[in-house]
Design a protein around this motif. Structure first.
Motif, PDB file in Angstrom:
ATOM      1  N   ALA A  63     -18.370  27.376   1.985  1.00 52.33           N
ATOM      2  CA  ALA A  63     -18.104  28.153   0.763  1.00 52.33           C
ATOM      3  C   ALA A  63     -16.919  27.569   0.004  1.00 52.33           C
ATOM      4  CB  ALA A  63     -17.856  29.617   1.105  1.00 52.33           C
ATOM      5  N   GLY A  64     -15.850  27.254   0.693  1.00 49.79           N
ATOM      6  CA  GLY A  64     -14.674  26.672   0.051  1.00 49.79           C
ATOM      7  C   GLY A  64     -14.953  25.288  -0.494  1.00 49.79           C
ATOM      8  N   TRP A  65     -15.645  24.473   0.290  1.00 51.35           N
ATOM      9  CA  TRP A  65     -15.986  23.117  -0.151  1.00 51.35           C
ATOM     10  C   TRP A  65     -16.887  23.171  -1.377  1.00 51.35           C
ATOM     11  CZ3 TRP A  65     -17.680  20.982   5.265  1.00 51.35           C
ATOM     12  CH2 TRP A  65     -16.577  20.931   6.122  1.00 51.35           C
ATOM     13  N   TRP A  66     -17.847  24.099  -1.344  1.00 55.71           N
ATOM     14  CA  TRP A  66     -18.783  24.207  -2.466  1.00 55.71           C
ATOM     15  C   TRP A  66     -18.055  24.632  -3.736  1.00 55.71           C
ATOM     16  CZ3 TRP A  66     -22.977  22.159  -3.895  1.00 55.71           C
ATOM     17  CH2 TRP A  66     -23.683  22.667  -4.982  1.00 55.71           C
ATOM     18  N   THR A  67     -17.157  25.597  -3.624  1.00 58.17           N
ATOM     19  CA  THR A  67     -16.373  26.041  -4.775  1.00 58.17           C
ATOM     20  C   THR A  67     -15.610  24.868  -5.381  1.00 58.17           C
ATOM     21  OG1 THR A  67     -16.171  28.275  -3.892  1.00 58.17           O
ATOM     22  CG2 THR A  67     -14.524  27.606  -5.518  1.00 58.17           C
ATOM     23  N   GLN A  68     -14.999  24.048  -4.534  1.00 58.75           N
ATOM     24  CA  GLN A  68     -14.273  22.875  -5.012  1.00 58.75           C
ATOM     25  C   GLN A  68     -15.219  21.890  -5.691  1.00 58.75           C
ATOM     26  OE1 GLN A  68     -12.186  20.706  -1.962  1.00 58.75           O
ATOM     27  NE2 GLN A  68     -11.275  19.286  -3.421  1.00 58.75           N
ATOM     28  N   ALA A  69     -16.361  21.625  -5.082  1.00 58.93           N
ATOM     29  CA  ALA A  69     -17.330  20.678  -5.651  1.00 58.93           C
ATOM     30  C   ALA A  69     -17.802  21.140  -7.025  1.00 58.93           C
ATOM     31  CB  ALA A  69     -18.519  20.508  -4.707  1.00 58.93           C
ATOM     32  N   VAL A  70     -18.118  22.414  -7.153  1.00 60.04           N
ATOM     33  CA  VAL A  70     -18.591  22.960  -8.431  1.00 60.04           C
ATOM     34  C   VAL A  70     -17.500  22.853  -9.493  1.00 60.04           C
ATOM     35  CG1 VAL A  70     -19.287  25.098  -9.597  1.00 60.04           C
ATOM     36  CG2 VAL A  70     -20.328  24.472  -7.403  1.00 60.04           C
ATOM     37  N   SER A  71     -16.272  23.166  -9.127  1.00 59.37           N
ATOM     38  CA  SER A  71     -15.179  23.153 -10.110  1.00 59.37           C
ATOM     39  C   SER A  71     -14.880  21.743 -10.610  1.00 59.37           C
ATOM     40  CB  SER A  71     -13.922  23.791  -9.526  1.00 59.37           C
ATOM     41  OG  SER A  71     -13.336  22.956  -8.556  1.00 59.37           O
ATOM     42  N   GLN A  72     -15.215  20.718  -9.830  1.00 55.41           N
ATOM     43  CA  GLN A  72     -14.913  19.343 -10.215  1.00 55.41           C
ATOM     44  C   GLN A  72     -16.118  18.596 -10.781  1.00 55.41           C
ATOM     45  OE1 GLN A  72     -13.328  17.757  -6.561  1.00 55.41           O
ATOM     46  NE2 GLN A  72     -11.372  18.762  -6.841  1.00 55.41           N
ATOM     47  N   ALA A  73     -17.275  19.198 -10.764  1.00 59.32           N
ATOM     48  CA  ALA A  73     -18.512  18.476 -11.080  1.00 59.32           C
ATOM     49  C   ALA A  73     -18.716  18.173 -12.552  1.00 59.32           C
ATOM     50  CB  ALA A  73     -19.712  19.249 -10.543  1.00 59.32           C
ATOM     51  N   GLY A  74     -18.170  18.963 -13.432  1.00 59.74           N
ATOM     52  CA  GLY A  74     -18.446  18.749 -14.848  1.00 59.74           C
ATOM     53  C   GLY A  74     -19.920  18.995 -15.129  1.00 59.74           C
ATOM     54  N   GLU A  75     -20.573  18.044 -15.799  1.00 56.77           N
ATOM     55  CA  GLU A  75     -21.985  18.189 -16.165  1.00 56.77           C
ATOM     56  C   GLU A  75     -22.947  17.732 -15.071  1.00 56.77           C
ATOM     57  OE1 GLU A  75     -23.108  19.690 -19.000  1.00 56.77           O
ATOM     58  OE2 GLU A  75     -20.975  20.163 -19.228  1.00 56.77           O
TER      59      GLU A  75
END
Length: 109
Positions: A63-75
């Protein structure tokens, strides 16, 4: 594990994922290498069509890793690549994404 040791472990995992992307035909470099040792944003700077977050931890925090990935993904669609114990090549590691991301990728195929 000390902070420096943890960073080295994380950087080694990022390098291995970048090499795996290169073996598969994409251009890839770790964000640390691209930014002179400083990491910001995505872990891998690449022409791969997804934003890659790399994790090398003994404890799983999807959950934490996914939140970080989403916040950094851009488009780009985000993905978390996490190291499997006993597996040195990134091609043998796990990949995590949510179903919405999977559907978004498959729809483009």
């Amino acid at each position: 594990m000390s902070g420096a040791s943890s960073r080295r472990k994380g950087n080694a995992a990022e390098v291995e994922v970048a090499k795996a992307l290169e073996r598969a035909g994409w251009t890839a470099v770790t964000s640390r290498a691209a930014r002179g040792g400083f990491q910001a944003g995505e872990d891998i700077i690449t022409d791969f069509p997804m934003s890659v977050e790399v994790k090398n931890h003994t404890r799983t925090d999807l959950a934490g890793w996914w939140t970080q990935a989403v916040s950094q993904a851009g488009e780009k669609p985000p993905v978390v690549v996490h190291k499997r114990v006993g597996k040195s090549q990134a091609e043998d590691w796990w990949v995590t994404m949510d179903l919405a991301t999977l559907l978004r990728i498959v729809k483009k195929l």
